[in-house]
Design an enzyme around this catalytic site. Structure first.
Site, PDB file in Angstrom:
ATOM      1  N   GLU A 112      -8.927  13.800   8.431  1.00 56.79           N
ATOM      2  CA  GLU A 112      -9.621  12.561   8.049  1.00 56.79           C
ATOM      3  C   GLU A 112      -8.610  11.443   8.050  1.00 56.79           C
ATOM      4  OE1 GLU A 112     -10.825  13.458   4.069  1.00 56.79           O
ATOM      5  OE2 GLU A 112     -11.746  15.310   4.774  1.00 56.79           O
ATOM      6  N   LYS A 114      -6.609   8.423   6.363  1.00 51.50           N
ATOM      7  CA  LYS A 114      -6.177   8.145   4.992  1.00 51.50           C
ATOM      8  C   LYS A 114      -6.406   6.662   4.748  1.00 51.50           C
ATOM      9  CE  LYS A 114      -2.340   9.214   1.913  1.00 51.50           C
ATOM     10  NZ  LYS A 114      -2.044   7.913   1.344  1.00 51.50           N
ATOM     11  N   ASP A 116      -6.615   3.114   2.925  1.00 52.98           N
ATOM     12  CA  ASP A 116      -5.668   2.453   2.035  1.00 52.98           C
ATOM     13  C   ASP A 116      -6.424   1.536   1.073  1.00 52.98           C
ATOM     14  OD1 ASP A 116      -3.262   1.908   1.014  1.00 52.98           O
ATOM     15  OD2 ASP A 116      -2.567   0.622   2.645  1.00 52.98           O
ATOM     16  N   TYR A 235     -14.401  11.513   0.020  1.00 51.67           N
ATOM     17  CA  TYR A 235     -13.725  12.548   0.798  1.00 51.67           C
ATOM     18  C   TYR A 235     -13.462  13.862   0.073  1.00 51.67           C
ATOM     19  CZ  TYR A 235      -9.862   9.996  -1.375  1.00 51.67           C
ATOM     20  OH  TYR A 235      -9.055   9.355  -2.258  1.00 51.67           O
ATOM     21  N   LYS A 322       1.847  10.230   7.553  1.00 52.71           N
ATOM     22  CA  LYS A 322       1.866   8.766   7.447  1.00 52.71           C
ATOM     23  C   LYS A 322       2.173   8.128   8.798  1.00 52.71           C
ATOM     24  CE  LYS A 322       2.622   7.095   3.334  1.00 52.71           C
ATOM     25  NZ  LYS A 322       1.825   6.344   2.388  1.00 52.71           N
ATOM     26  N   CYS A 419      12.508 -35.036  10.152  1.00 55.43           N
ATOM     27  CA  CYS A 419      11.138 -34.636  10.467  1.00 55.43           C
ATOM     28  C   CYS A 419      10.913 -34.603  11.980  1.00 55.43           C
ATOM     29  CB  CYS A 419      10.150 -35.610   9.818  1.00 55.43           C
ATOM     30  SG  CYS A 419       8.450 -35.275  10.283  1.00 55.43           S
ATOM     31  N   CYS A 422       8.329 -37.585  12.848  1.00 56.84           N
ATOM     32  CA  CYS A 422       8.562 -39.019  12.658  1.00 56.84           C
ATOM     33  C   CYS A 422      10.038 -39.335  12.444  1.00 56.84           C
ATOM     34  CB  CYS A 422       7.746 -39.537  11.479  1.00 56.84           C
ATOM     35  SG  CYS A 422       8.386 -38.966   9.895  1.00 56.84           S
ATOM     36  N   CYS A 437       8.731 -33.970   4.279  1.00 53.99           N
ATOM     37  CA  CYS A 437       8.950 -35.246   4.931  1.00 53.99           C
ATOM     38  C   CYS A 437       8.382 -36.295   3.985  1.00 53.99           C
ATOM     39  CB  CYS A 437       8.219 -35.290   6.270  1.00 53.99           C
ATOM     40  SG  CYS A 437       8.132 -36.972   6.913  1.00 53.99           S
ATOM     41  N   CYS A 443       3.978 -40.804   8.900  1.00 52.78           N
ATOM     42  CA  CYS A 443       4.242 -39.571   9.649  1.00 52.78           C
ATOM     43  C   CYS A 443       2.887 -39.061  10.173  1.00 52.78           C
ATOM     44  CB  CYS A 443       4.896 -38.557   8.722  1.00 52.78           C
ATOM     45  SG  CYS A 443       5.218 -36.982   9.503  1.00 52.78           S
TER      46      CYS A 443
HETATM   47  S1  IVH Z   1      -7.701  13.890  -0.340  1.00 52.92           S
HETATM   48  C1  IVH Z   1      -5.367  16.372  -3.877  1.00 52.92           C
HETATM   49  N1  IVH Z   1      -8.516  12.343   1.604  1.00 52.92           N
HETATM   50  O1  IVH Z   1      -4.449   9.278  -0.606  1.00 52.92           O
HETATM   51  C2  IVH Z   1      -5.474  15.006  -3.290  1.00 52.92           C
HETATM   52  N2  IVH Z   1      -7.067  11.396  -0.037  1.00 52.92           N
HETATM   53  O2  IVH Z   1      -1.852  10.891  -1.932  1.00 52.92           O
HETATM   54  C3  IVH Z   1      -6.725  14.918  -2.495  1.00 52.92           C
HETATM   55  N3  IVH Z   1      -6.607   9.000   0.315  1.00 52.92           N
HETATM   56  O3  IVH Z   1      -4.708   9.368  -4.047  1.00 52.92           O
HETATM   57  C4  IVH Z   1      -6.795  13.608  -1.802  1.00 52.92           C
HETATM   58  N4  IVH Z   1      -7.833   8.755   2.130  1.00 52.92           N
HETATM   59  O4  IVH Z   1      -6.268   7.828  -2.856  1.00 52.92           O
HETATM   60  C5  IVH Z   1      -7.763  12.426   0.483  1.00 52.92           C
HETATM   61  N5  IVH Z   1      -9.374  11.108   3.371  1.00 52.92           N
HETATM   62  C6  IVH Z   1      -8.628  11.177   2.259  1.00 52.92           C
HETATM   63  C7  IVH Z   1      -7.925  10.053   1.740  1.00 52.92           C
HETATM   64  C8  IVH Z   1      -7.146  10.209   0.593  1.00 52.92           C
HETATM   65  C9  IVH Z   1      -7.044   8.150   1.258  1.00 52.92           C
HETATM   66  C10 IVH Z   1      -5.675   8.635  -0.779  1.00 52.92           C
HETATM   67  C11 IVH Z   1      -6.137   9.028  -2.148  1.00 52.92           C
HETATM   68  C12 IVH Z   1      -5.037   9.833  -2.788  1.00 52.92           C
HETATM   69  C13 IVH Z   1      -3.892   9.646  -1.848  1.00 52.92           C
HETATM   70  C14 IVH Z   1      -3.176  10.973  -1.663  1.00 52.92           C
END
Ligand code: IVH
Length: 681
Positions: A112, A114, A116, A235, A322, A419, A422, A437, A443
């Site tokens: 999946e 991640k 933010d 998730y 990451k 500037c 001018c 300025c 100007c």
């Molecule tokens: S599963 C046991 N799935 O990432 C932890 N986390 O360090 C289970 N996050 O605090 C987390 N997308 O806020 C999971 N598809 C995803 C995610 C996700 C973002 C964040 C979540 C968590 C941090 C994990």
């Protein structure tokens, strides 16, 4: 009777939730906004009259309005763990090996994105959302249920019937990129009207979608949360005796209950598939309307998850990969300097065009002289440019290994002293990061900017004179100061490109009409630094005419609420400038309002000084606008929404129930039209 009301409330609620789901979860609207709002309004009124039928899962809860005094800190039933990170393919393969070594051989992965944002844990009992808690320290988090209920894609009541009696579902609340941009645009427009400059606007804008999400969720007023359209992907599901054998199947089922599950989730039979997924999303993620910073890889089967277990901090069955922060190196070709409306100088790096996070980057902001010095960035340097959640790419550092010390270009950057528009010598006031300025009156970008402000809606409101026309007239030498606006002649206007008879007439009509604009707005229109709409009003009603403001001493100016030392000094400097005096005298001759009107004068008092009012509902003796005007004429202040700082809510008939509730909750005094008239009589 009341049974049928109950049925009606239930029926409207159900219809609204259905439309809501279609719109926010399926992106498939099934009703017009207008009809939706009408139904919702009906529901709110019914619930107000029959509060016994208001349920915690009512769609009316999504509008916000309820205030949290303080977020309760609550313990998580299952701790909210974090994930360990990997940064490359090799580390990911090591994770895969560890699983196999532990004795799990036949298994599937789910990948999946991640997201933010801010992680959230939602509890559902009997299909009703009962609690929403932030991660906090993982053990305990904040109860933000009231705020979370305003997020339209989170179901307040589940669909279908095969959901567990009690369970938790976790996910990430985020601010869509388009919403982030919309809010920043809104902040910008408002601040420009109030006379702020670019650097100040930048300071006040939202920094990135993640901060914006967490800031929004921490708002005590849920209405403020409802106004910012947050969204949420779910998730993971937790509970005793869950009816499914795997993570993937659970989420697919949860989707049927009404949760928003990302369509970007995929199942793989080995790590090879996962690696392809990473490569695909490393690029594609930039096209999404949500910020992502990696991929989460999970073992699919619950039984295998249980077998693998946890370390102290994180599960052994999942890991995060990451993405590398989007960073490239390129060459700094030149630095140009922009002059803003207020004279603030912004240095801009012109880069050799380079692809970064899905867009071509040619420019990056360098903010000010101090930052250039700190980076020691020089023309011709190879620089690292990074784009995080922020919109404007940043120069992170110089690649000094690539600097050719013997080349001519490797000289330290000397900040401009004059500037670029001018040629006036720049100034930098103590304690300020920016150079300015000082040539406010001739100007070019400053003059044009001042004119744009002068004609803007909240100032002189000459909307027939747009920025393009201003620029044309300025370039043609027909507009040198704001006073020249009142000397424009039709035959001159017709000489301008694309200016036809009709637009010329319109323009002149607009100019003529502006002569009636009241004094307080004329004062605002002059564009004196630090004098926004509110301060202009205060000064106008305090001093009543421009002569008295001009003759006031610093001490006297400080007596006006809202005016501090810096503002007072700006006012004094402004009026002591001979060129300004000349402009003002021309404007006066042209017929602009430089004093309060007789009507304003006879009705002006200081009875409501320092009091703030929210005016709401319909009144019998006066129109709402008349009442608002009266408040201002008596020294009071109109504010748009109720907060703890509001002194009075002036309630007419049919005032919204949410407002009433809010005023009561915050202990704000509610007064009637009669009470108000007594206050000013
Ligand atoms: S599963 C046991 N799935 O990432 C932890 N986390 O360090 C289970 N996050 O605090 C987390 N997308 O806020 C999971 N598809 C995803 C995610 C996700 C973002 C964040 C979540 C968590 C941090 C994990």
């Amino acid at each position: 009777m009341s049974d049928s009301i109950k049925n009606k409330i239930e029926k409207i609620s159900k219809t609204l939730e259905e439309h809501n789901y279609n719109y926010y979860n399926l992106s498939n609207p099934t009703i017009s906004d207008f009809e939706f709002d009408k139904l919702l309004e009906e529901l709110i009124y019914l619930e107000k009259d029959y509060p016994q039928y208001l349920t915690p899962d009512s769609p009316s809860q999504r509008v916000g309005g309820a205030i949290t005094k303080e977020f309760k800190n609550v313990k998580h039933k299952y701790p909210m763990l974090s994930l360990s990170n990997t940064y490359n393919e090799e580390e990911l393969r090591e994770f895969d090996e560890r699983i196999k070594k532990a004795g799990v051989n036949e298994f599937e992965y789910v990948s999946e994105l991640k997201y933010d944002g801010v992680s959230i844990s939602l509890t559902y009992i009997e299909g009703i959302l009962t609690q929403a808690v932030t991660r906090g320290d993982g053990e305990k988090g904040d109860d933000v249920t009231t705020n979370v209920k305003t997020i339209k894609s989170i179901p307040l009541k589940l669909r279908g019937s095969n959901y567990p009696k009690e369970f938790e579902i976790r996910g990430e609340i985020f601010m869509p990129r388009t919403e982030f941009q919309r809010i920043n645009e809104e902040i910008r427009t408002k601040l420009i009207e109030e006379g702020y400059d670019e650097e100040e606007i930048f300071e006040k804008q939202l920094k990135n979608p993640r901060n914006a999400t967490s800031g929004t969720l921490k708002q005590l007023d849920s209405k403020a949360v409802a106004e910012r359209k947050l969204d949420c992907y779910l998730y993971s599901i937790l509970g005793e005796n869950l009816p499914f054998a795997s993570h993937y199947d659970s989420l697919m089922e949860a989707k049927k209950w009404g949760f928003k599950i990302s369509a970007d989730m995929e199942k793989f039979s080995s790590v090879e598939g996962v690696i392809k997924y990473l490569a695909k999303w490393d690029k594609k993620r930039h096209d999404l309307n949500v910020e992502t910073d990696g991929v989460v890889i999970k073992v699919n089967s619950y039984e295998q998850q249980k077998f693998l277990g946890f370390t102290a901090k994180s599960p052994r069955w999942a890991i995060a990969y990451k993405f590398k922060a989007a960073r490239v190196s390129t060459i700094l070709e030149s630095i140009s300097y922009q002059v803003g409306r207020t004279g603030a100088i912004t240095p801009v790096a012109n880069l050799k065009p380079v692809q970064l996070a899905g867009t071509t980057v040619k420019r990056a902001s360098l903010h000010n002289a101090a930052i250039i010095e700190k980076l020691d960035v020089r023309i011709g340097d190879t620089v690292f440019v990074e784009k995080g959640g922020e919109i404007i790419p940043k120069i992170i550092a110089v690649d000094e290994s690539k600097r050719d010390l013997f080349s001519d270009s490797a000289k330290p950057t000397l900040y401009i002293t004059h500037c670029p528009e001018c040629n006036s010598e720049l100034v930098r006031s103590e304690g300020e990061a920016n150079h300015y300025c000082p040539n406010e009156l001739s100007c070019p970008p400053q003059v044009k900017g001042k004119m744009e402000h002068f004609v803007s809606r909240k100032a002189m409101n000459i909307d027939s004179l747009g920025s393009e026309t201003i620029a044309q007239l300025y370039d043609a030498g027909l507009l040198k100061t704001i006073a020249d606006i009142y000397e424009l002649k039709k035959e001159d206007l017709l000489k301008i490109d694309r200016m036809a008879e009709k637009s010329a007439n319109n323009l002149l009509l607009g100019v003529e009409a502006s002569k009636k604009v009241p004094f307080e707005r004329v004062l605002f229109a002059l564009g004196i630094r630090h004098i926004g709409e509110t301060t202009a009003k205060k000064l106008a009603f305090f001093y009543k005419n421009i002569e008295s403001i001009k003759n006031a001493t610093l001490e006297q100016l400080l007596e006006v609420g809202d005016v501090g030392e810096r503002t007072a000094q700006t006012i004094i400097d402004y009026f002591s400038d001979k060129r300004i005096a000349e402009i003002l005298s021309k404007l006066k001759t042209a017929g602009l309002q430089f004093e309060l009107s007789d009507e304003q004068l006879t009705n002006t008092t200081e009875k409501l000084n320092d009091m703030s009012f929210v005016v709401s509902g319909v009144f019998t003796k006066f129109s709402r606008d008349e009442i608002k005007k009266t408040i201002e004429q008596n020294g009071g202040k109109n504010v748009g929404s109720i907060s703890g700082k509001t002194n009075f809510v002036l309630a007419g008939e049919n005032m919204g129930p949410e407002k009433l509730k809010k005023a009561e909750k915050l202990g704000v005094k509610i007064i009637s039209e009669e009470d108000f008239l007594k206050m000013i009589s």
